[in-house]
Motif scaffolding. Structure first.
Motif, PDB file in Angstrom:
ATOM      1  N   GLN A  93       0.829  -1.016   0.209  1.00 26.98           N
ATOM      2  CA  GLN A  93      -0.060   0.122   0.019  1.00 26.98           C
ATOM      3  C   GLN A  93       0.820   1.120   0.170  1.00 26.98           C
ATOM      4  O   GLN A  93       1.943   1.244   0.512  1.00 26.98           O
ATOM      5  CB  GLN A  93      -0.952   0.124   1.181  1.00 26.98           C
ATOM      6  N   LEU A  94       0.276   2.441  -0.369  1.00 20.14           N
ATOM      7  CA  LEU A  94       0.713   3.601  -0.212  1.00 20.14           C
ATOM      8  C   LEU A  94       0.258   4.288   0.926  1.00 20.14           C
ATOM      9  O   LEU A  94      -1.037   4.423   0.826  1.00 20.14           O
ATOM     10  CB  LEU A  94       0.647   4.565  -1.415  1.00 20.14           C
ATOM     11  N   ALA A  95       1.013   4.526   1.862  1.00 16.39           N
ATOM     12  CA  ALA A  95       0.501   5.016   3.117  1.00 16.39           C
ATOM     13  C   ALA A  95       0.673   6.779   3.192  1.00 16.39           C
ATOM     14  O   ALA A  95       1.639   7.023   2.785  1.00 16.39           O
ATOM     15  CB  ALA A  95       1.135   4.370   4.360  1.00 16.39           C
ATOM     16  N   LEU A  96      -0.394   7.370   3.535  1.00 13.09           N
ATOM     17  CA  LEU A  96      -0.471   8.874   3.570  1.00 13.09           C
ATOM     18  C   LEU A  96      -0.648   9.105   4.970  1.00 13.09           C
ATOM     19  O   LEU A  96      -1.718   9.123   5.718  1.00 13.09           O
ATOM     20  CB  LEU A  96      -1.494   9.266   2.818  1.00 13.09           C
ATOM     21  N   ASN A  97       0.481   9.873   5.732  1.00 14.75           N
ATOM     22  CA  ASN A  97       0.295  10.245   7.096  1.00 14.75           C
ATOM     23  C   ASN A  97      -0.505  11.499   7.322  1.00 14.75           C
ATOM     24  O   ASN A  97      -0.178  12.386   6.855  1.00 14.75           O
ATOM     25  CB  ASN A  97       1.780  10.406   7.620  1.00 14.75           C
ATOM     26  N   GLY A  98      -1.910  11.148   8.015  1.00 10.67           N
ATOM     27  CA  GLY A  98      -2.561  12.370   7.938  1.00 10.67           C
ATOM     28  C   GLY A  98      -2.578  13.104   9.442  1.00 10.67           C
ATOM     29  O   GLY A  98      -3.469  13.832   9.721  1.00 10.67           O
ATOM     30  N   GLU A  99      -1.236  12.874  10.235  1.00  6.29           N
ATOM     31  CA  GLU A  99      -1.242  13.570  11.527  1.00  6.29           C
ATOM     32  C   GLU A  99      -1.142  14.996  11.467  1.00  6.29           C
ATOM     33  O   GLU A  99      -1.628  15.679  12.211  1.00  6.29           O
ATOM     34  CB  GLU A  99      -0.140  12.993  12.107  1.00  6.29           C
ATOM     35  N   SER A 100      -0.480  15.467  10.545  1.00  8.19           N
ATOM     36  CA  SER A 100      -0.178  16.872  10.278  1.00  8.19           C
ATOM     37  C   SER A 100       0.349  17.284   8.966  1.00  8.19           C
ATOM     38  O   SER A 100       0.538  16.127   8.077  1.00  8.19           O
ATOM     39  CB  SER A 100       1.050  17.413  11.259  1.00  8.19           C
TER      40      SER A 100
ATOM     41  N   ASP B  94      11.362   2.906  12.971  1.00  3.45           N
ATOM     42  CA  ASP B  94      11.710   4.183  13.349  1.00  3.45           C
ATOM     43  C   ASP B  94      11.282   5.317  12.653  1.00  3.45           C
ATOM     44  O   ASP B  94      11.362   6.498  12.851  1.00  3.45           O
ATOM     45  CB  ASP B  94      13.412   4.260  13.427  1.00  3.45           C
ATOM     46  N   HIS B  95      10.643   4.911  11.480  1.00  3.55           N
ATOM     47  CA  HIS B  95       9.865   5.614  10.644  1.00  3.55           C
ATOM     48  C   HIS B  95       8.468   5.759  10.396  1.00  3.55           C
ATOM     49  O   HIS B  95       7.724   6.671  10.526  1.00  3.55           O
ATOM     50  CB  HIS B  95      10.802   5.750   9.266  1.00  3.55           C
ATOM     51  N   VAL B  96       8.117   4.429   9.843  1.00  2.86           N
ATOM     52  CA  VAL B  96       6.596   4.298   9.400  1.00  2.86           C
ATOM     53  C   VAL B  96       6.143   4.309  10.678  1.00  2.86           C
ATOM     54  O   VAL B  96       4.964   5.067  10.984  1.00  2.86           O
ATOM     55  CB  VAL B  96       6.400   2.712   8.812  1.00  2.86           C
ATOM     56  N   ALA B  97       6.349   3.309  11.905  1.00  2.00           N
ATOM     57  CA  ALA B  97       5.615   3.207  13.103  1.00  2.00           C
ATOM     58  C   ALA B  97       5.621   4.523  13.997  1.00  2.00           C
ATOM     59  O   ALA B  97       4.703   5.022  14.493  1.00  2.00           O
ATOM     60  CB  ALA B  97       6.224   2.077  13.960  1.00  2.00           C
ATOM     61  N   SER B  98       6.701   5.235  13.783  1.00  2.00           N
ATOM     62  CA  SER B  98       6.719   6.569  14.771  1.00  2.00           C
ATOM     63  C   SER B  98       6.186   7.818  13.963  1.00  2.00           C
ATOM     64  O   SER B  98       6.003   8.839  14.680  1.00  2.00           O
ATOM     65  CB  SER B  98       8.363   6.871  15.038  1.00  2.00           C
ATOM     66  N   GLY B  99       5.904   7.677  12.733  1.00  2.00           N
ATOM     67  CA  GLY B  99       5.273   8.710  11.985  1.00  2.00           C
ATOM     68  C   GLY B  99       5.813   9.740  11.327  1.00  2.00           C
ATOM     69  O   GLY B  99       5.502  10.792  10.966  1.00  2.00           O
ATOM     70  N   ALA B 100       7.302   9.495  11.353  1.00  2.00           N
ATOM     71  CA  ALA B 100       8.221  10.348  10.669  1.00  2.00           C
ATOM     72  C   ALA B 100       8.316  10.166   9.281  1.00  2.00           C
ATOM     73  O   ALA B 100       9.260  10.033   8.541  1.00  2.00           O
ATOM     74  CB  ALA B 100       9.558  10.019  11.190  1.00  2.00           C
ATOM     75  N   TYR B 101       7.142  10.580   8.520  1.00  2.00           N
ATOM     76  CA  TYR B 101       6.819  10.486   7.050  1.00  2.00           C
ATOM     77  C   TYR B 101       5.637  11.053   6.632  1.00  2.00           C
ATOM     78  O   TYR B 101       4.845  11.389   7.330  1.00  2.00           O
ATOM     79  CB  TYR B 101       6.910   9.051   6.685  1.00  2.00           C
ATOM     80  N   ASP B 102       5.603  11.450   5.374  1.00  2.00           N
ATOM     81  CA  ASP B 102       4.320  12.003   4.598  1.00  2.00           C
ATOM     82  C   ASP B 102       3.767  10.649   3.765  1.00  2.00           C
ATOM     83  O   ASP B 102       2.733  10.503   3.890  1.00  2.00           O
ATOM     84  CB  ASP B 102       4.393  13.337   3.831  1.00  2.00           C
ATOM     85  N   LEU B 103       4.663  10.274   3.030  1.00  2.00           N
ATOM     86  CA  LEU B 103       4.414   9.197   2.130  1.00  2.00           C
ATOM     87  C   LEU B 103       5.354   7.741   2.593  1.00  2.00           C
ATOM     88  O   LEU B 103       6.733   8.225   2.787  1.00  2.00           O
ATOM     89  CB  LEU B 103       4.455   9.474   0.729  1.00  2.00           C
ATOM     90  N   ALA B 104       4.747   6.508   2.261  1.00  2.00           N
ATOM     91  CA  ALA B 104       5.588   5.293   2.591  1.00  2.00           C
ATOM     92  C   ALA B 104       5.078   4.111   1.961  1.00  2.00           C
ATOM     93  O   ALA B 104       3.889   4.083   1.758  1.00  2.00           O
ATOM     94  CB  ALA B 104       5.812   5.048   3.998  1.00  2.00           C
TER      95      ALA B 104
END
Length: 823
Positions: free
Chosen positions: A371-378, A689-699
């Motif tokens: 999947q392409l994940a889109l981080n909607g947190e901020s 360290d990046h996907v689970a922690s939310g340090a991304y916009d797209l992954a």
């Protein structure tokens, strides 16, 4: 390999929410939305060289490659991984393993029957055990084992370090039935996915005490109940050895021993060639080498047309010979060394190719999807319009063709988050979001305020303590579709204020119009002479902009783009609590690397190769043309900020193909004015360290298939909730996008005992997940397995669990065979 760790004692809790009476997304009605039906998609069959048991010989050993030795043999702990699942499958009872169509199927080796016998006033399930089923110490499998596992996993005793308790917390009591072979399980509230429980089933000696559960089952399993028993673990050799279980009551295992051997993905070609392993998941490059080896079988000893030295031209070969035999002794020595090195490489490669002829590549689709994940947190993706624009910019069919087409697998994009093609209840729900449409995507971005000139315009009326800032500081749960209507309403007032300001500005400009027109003639005289100067100025600006568009590599902060991580830190986002992984989420990193290798390199241009300088750590030499700045490329912006998204991808050599998929996505987004900033991170830290922690916009990452979407899907798509300490509880919803309505649909499905009605609720949940646009399924992952061609009943299993007792060499395999020599 990495996994998502959790604090000891943490368990996954289930939430109960009141039914909402209002809509949760600003989208058209979703009832019946679909671009397909249950009947339109069929799964890809497994490829295991099936053979009847009488056609398989008894004895011998099979070596099976795994990514690493299992961190634990306890499948319910947070660091259980793919090796844990593979090995315990041969050792422990699984009451309802998945069949070839992805459905749970009763296992007659352990159960005579299992069914709901009462629905009112409470749900009661009666298990009738196979009367021959015993643990390896001779004790009967019975109610005490069920009771001990329930008490360990129900979440009431924090002394048990368990990663998940789904379903066990719904059990009220477990009792002995009419005899020792009957187990009655009474639920405090209805549970549709009751078949997911007690698989694997551990003996009471392990689940009966915290010490045995937490530590005893990590390194060994003394009491088992499968076709094999655990003979030993060798960390020095990197092996886990299983032996035939003498107390096994079912079909006798064909193999004497089954050895799981830790072999890194990059070493598997060599391991296959030298006989270290007989079965191994492989990438596309190894599959190509096996295909070439079998093609070259009849070349009568002629030099191979591929491999080391195959691209050497006659002229180059002649020059090398001349240098090696020339009068310049130093040059001759260097040339002779190079020729000897190449000769040895050719000999080694030829020997490997000869050995690889004994293998076949078996392929299917893995029970997992990318999947392409889109981080909607901020950031921009907190706006559901921007997320939907990203989704509608993607040509998912092209991405599926790129990955699956070269492998000869059906290249169709996946249409569901909660089922895979071929599973009961699969239905393409992507119609809730809409197909690829560039104009619609651009319209969504325009509606969200992102315009072509927005990157160079300063914010309008933005002062310290303004309403905009106050609104952003309220701390509303990010990524929810329920904020969209409020934002639209509040935007109306802002539009009126902006209109008044515009009228005043126009009046002022009118007064200056006359004076400006008088200067036009004079300006035109000097226009030609200044044109070149303007071009030079723009070139200078372009060069400056290009310096900000470099490739960021984590850990190399002196390189271009090193400012990227600061963006995450400056958002002021609160800490994130990542709760326990679902059934197979702990194997995420290893699966991701297998996927990356399987994609192949055909036609893929890695994302970093389109950045200045190409490969990681390399940058453009002096004189290389700089990329155009955002404004020149038509990139959108708002309030002086360009619309650029951080696209985090793994950096290892085995992930090049995955980066190629990311590169194609970046090109698709560029067409609608969205820029992407590629951030490469080490493979081992990519997920944790990046996907689970939310340090991304797209992954890009993957989720495994499940026969129990109501149970396993909920934590992945549950709406994040703020904790009392200000942190965000995301469970496994690493996109941070969710709604109350989606959660309610999952809860209703989990409690619905009518199978057909439960599936309808799951389809509704899937449509809502599509509409929220936090996760965009792309394709089911390819599964490539190299197998000794003399082996039967092993290979690309697809959905189905292996029947380890049926695996073996075909009857013509005689003693003293290559398989025996490999041991």
């Amino acid at each position: 390999m990495s996994h998502v760790g959790v604090p000891r004692g943490t368990v996954r809790k289930r939430r109960s929410l009141a039914l909402l009476t209002t809509g949760v997304l600003t989208i058209p009605a979703l009832a019946g939305c679909s671009s397909g039906s249950e009947e339109t998609s069929r799964g890809v069959p497994q490829d295991i060289a099936p053979a009847a048991r009488q056609a398989v010989s008894d004895g011998s050993t099979v070596n099976w490659a795994v990514d690493a030795l299992p961190a634990t043999f306890n499948a319910f702990q947070a660091d259980a991984d793919s090796a844990t699942t593979r090995i315990t499958g041969a050792l422990l009872p699984s009451l309802f393993p998945m069949d070839a169509s992805g459905q749970p199927k009763l296992n007659p080796d352990y159960l005579e029957s299992a069914k709901i016998i009462e629905r009112e006033p409470k749900q009661v399930v009666l298990y009738k055990l196979n009367q021959q089923a015993v643990w390896s110490d001779g004790r009967e499998i019975g109610a005490p084992d069920f009771v001990a596992q329930w008490r360990a996993l129900r979440g009431k005793d924090s002394a048990f370090w368990t990663a998940r308790n789904s379903g066990y917390e719904r059990i009220e009591k477990i009792e002995r039935g009419a005899d020792d072979l009957q187990v009655r399980v009474t639920f405090s509230k209805p549970y549709a996915d009751w078949r997911s429980l007690f698989s694997p089933l551990y003996p009471k000696e392990i689940t009966g005490s915290p010490d045995a559960f937490n530590d005893g089952a990590r390194t060994t399993l003394k009491n088992t109940a499968g076709p094999f028993v655990l003979r030993g673990v060798s960390k020095a050799k990197g092996t886990v050895t299983l032996a035939r279980n003498p107390r096994w009551w079912g079909d006798k295992a064909k193999l004497d021993t089954l050895v799981f051997r830790a072999v890194a993905a990059g070493d598997r070609t060599q391991a296959l060639a030298d006989g270290t392993v007989d079965v191994a998941d492989i990438d596309a490059s190894t599959a190509d080498r096996i295909a070439l080896a079998r093609r070259d079988r009849g070349n009568n000893g002629q030099p191979l047309a591929h491999g080391p030295g195959s691209e050497t031209t006659p002229a180059a070969a002649l020059r090398s010979w001349a240098l090696a035999h020339g009068s310049d002794e130093e040059a001759a020595e260097i040339a002779q060394a190079a020729r000897e090195k190449n000769r040895k490489a050719v000999v080694a490669y030829t020997a490997e190719q000869k050995a690889l002829r004994d293998f076949a590549v078996r392929k299917s689709l893995e029970p997992a999807y990318t999947q392409l994940a889109l981080n909607g947190e901020s950031g921009p993706l907190a706006d559901d319009r921007v997320r939907r624009a990203v989704a509608r910019a993607l040509d998912r069919e092209e991405l599926a063709r790129t990955v699956l087409g070269p492998l000869g697998l059906p290249a169709k994009p996946l249409g569901s988050h909660l089922a895979l093609a071929g599973q009961p209840g699969y239905k393409d729900g992507s119609g809730a979001l809409g197909d690829q449409n560039t104009k619609e995507a651009q319209a969504l971005l325009a509606d969200a305020g992102w315009t072509r000139g927005g990157a160079v315009q300063p914010p309008k009326d933005t002062k310290a303590g303004s309403e905009a800032e106050k609104k952003g500081a309220k701390g509303d749960t990010p990524g929810t579709g329920e904020d969209a209507e409020k934002e639209a309403a509040e935007g109306t007032t802002g539009d009126k204020e902006a209109e008044s300001e515009k009228e005043a500005k126009n009046e002022k400009e009118a007064k200056n119009e006359k004076a400006e027109s008088e200067k036009k003639a004079e300006d035109s005289l000097s226009e030609d002479s200044t044109a070149e100067g303007k071009k030079a100025d723009r070139a200078s600006e372009d060069s400056a902009a290009s310096r900000d568009e470099g490739l960021y590599i984590v850990g190399e902060d002196n390189k271009p783009g090193a400012h990227a991580p600061a963006r995450a830190a400056s958002t002021g986002a609160s800490a994130v609590h990542v709760l326990a992984p679902a059934r197979t989420a702990a194997a995420q990193s290893a699966a991701l690397l297998r996927q990356a290798g399987a994609l192949g390199e055909d036609g893929a241009v890695a994302a970093q190769d389109k950045q200045p300088g190409g490969a990681a750590g390399a940058y453009a030499p002096v004189g290389t043309a700089a990329p155009a700045p955002a404004a020149a490329k038509g990139q959108l912006g708002k309030d002086g900020k360009a619309l650029t998204l951080r696209f985090v991808l793994p950096s290892g050599p085995g992930s090049q193909s995955l980066r190629g998929v990311g590169d194609k996505i970046a090109v698709m987004l560029e067409k609608i004015g969205i820029g992407t900033e590629i951030i490469k991170v080490p493979d081992e830290s990519y997920f944790k360290d990046h996907v689970a922690s939310g340090a991304y916009d797209l992954a890009l990452y993957s989720w495994p298939a499940t026969a129990y979407p109501a149970t396993d899907g909920r934590p992945i798509y549950a709406k994040p909730e703020p904790a009392t300490d200000g942190s965000l509880l995301v469970e496994q919803n690493y996109t941070r996008v969710g709604t109350d309505h989606i959660d309610q649909l999952f809860d209703q499905a989990a409690a619905e005992l009518d199978e057909k009605a439960a599936r309808e609720l799951i389809k509704q949940a899937d449509a809502r997940i599509w509409a929220a646009a936090g996760s965009i399924p792309l394709f089911q992952r390819p599964q490539l397995v190299a197998v000794d061609k003399k082996l039967a009943n092993v290979g690309a299993f697809g959905f189905a669990a292996p029947r380890y007792q049926d695996i073996g060499f075909k009857n013509r395999q005689a003693a003293g065979s290559p398989a025996d020599r490999k041991k």
